[in-house]
Design an enzyme around this catalytic site. Structure first.
Site, short mmCIF file in Angstrom:
data_model
loop_
_atom_site.label_atom_id
_atom_site.label_comp_id
_atom_site.label_asym_id
_atom_site.label_seq_id
_atom_site.Cartn_x
_atom_site.Cartn_y
_atom_site.Cartn_z
N SER A 121 16.33 11.15 19.55
CA SER A 121 15.58 10.21 18.71
C SER A 121 15.91 10.31 17.23
O SER A 121 15.76 9.34 16.51
CB SER A 121 14.08 10.40 18.92
OG SER A 121 13.62 11.57 18.31
N LYS A 154 9.98 12.83 13.27
CA LYS A 154 10.40 11.47 12.93
C LYS A 154 10.52 11.35 11.41
O LYS A 154 10.05 12.18 10.65
CB LYS A 154 9.38 10.43 13.42
CG LYS A 154 9.15 10.43 14.91
CD LYS A 154 10.31 9.89 15.68
CE LYS A 154 9.97 9.90 17.16
NZ LYS A 154 11.02 10.38 17.99
#
Length: 189
Positions: A57, A106
């Site tokens: 990710s 993130k």
């Protein structure tokens, strides 16, 4: 004022233990170890911890060798006052809103008040980030990342820390220069 009998007995025992070189040295090291455990736990809980980054990710920023090896990147996760002074482009760790027992990494794309142009599968094209929340996305794109486009803006209270340094692999070790990526973030709608 005299010492209680138990203190006197303990002093006698400790004096005998200290006279035995091997036992005295062992006792000293055990005491030092036992005294340092709470300090290490407190440091790890409130100041800084190591985090192992798995999955695609955050590719290509983290796990650049995801297709060549099963090795994970190791980063320094700075926890002290992590929920303050957040800026677009910072890489943060937070408790996953869908799986609260797992930590997620993130990049911050939107701050409170920002209008974000969302990606699939978010149900609306644009969203305004509410107060006390941020919008996070993975660098890997919509196919490789479960992020705010799936679960919406996250509360800043879920933030655990800021990723400050890449520690492993050694050939990429160094400070995380998140500000160099701030200009590459998808522009708001």
């Amino acid at each position: 004022m005299s010492n209680p009998p138990t203190m006197t007995a303990l002093r006698r025992i400790w004096t005998k233990v200290k006279q035995q070189p091997a036992i005295g040295r062992f006792s000293y090291y055990m005491f030092m170890f036992a005294a340092s455990v709470p300090i290490v736990i407190s440091f790890n809980t409130f100041v800084l911890e190591l985090a192992w980054i798995q999955g695609p990710s955050m590719y290509p920023f983290l796990n650049t060798e995801k297709d060549q090896t099963t090795r994970e990147d190791v980063v320094a996760n700075f926890k002290y006052n992590a929920q303050y002074n957040l800026q677009r482009g910072m890489v943060v760790t937070f408790w996953n809103p869908w799986r609260p027992e797992s930590m997620t990494v993130k990049r911050i794309v939107g701050l409170p008040g920002d209008i974000i142009k969302t990606r699939n599968p978010y149900p609306v094209r644009t969203v305004m980030v509410p107060p006390g929340h941020i919008w996070v996305e993975g660098d890997g794109g919509e196919r490789d990342s479960l992020d705010s486009n799936n679960y919406g803006p996250i509360a800043t209270a879920l933030i655990i820390g800021k990723v400050t340094h890449l520690l492993w692999p050694l050939h990429r070790a160094g400070r995380v220069r998140w500000w160099e990526y701030a200009d590459n973030i998808r522009r708001q709608g």
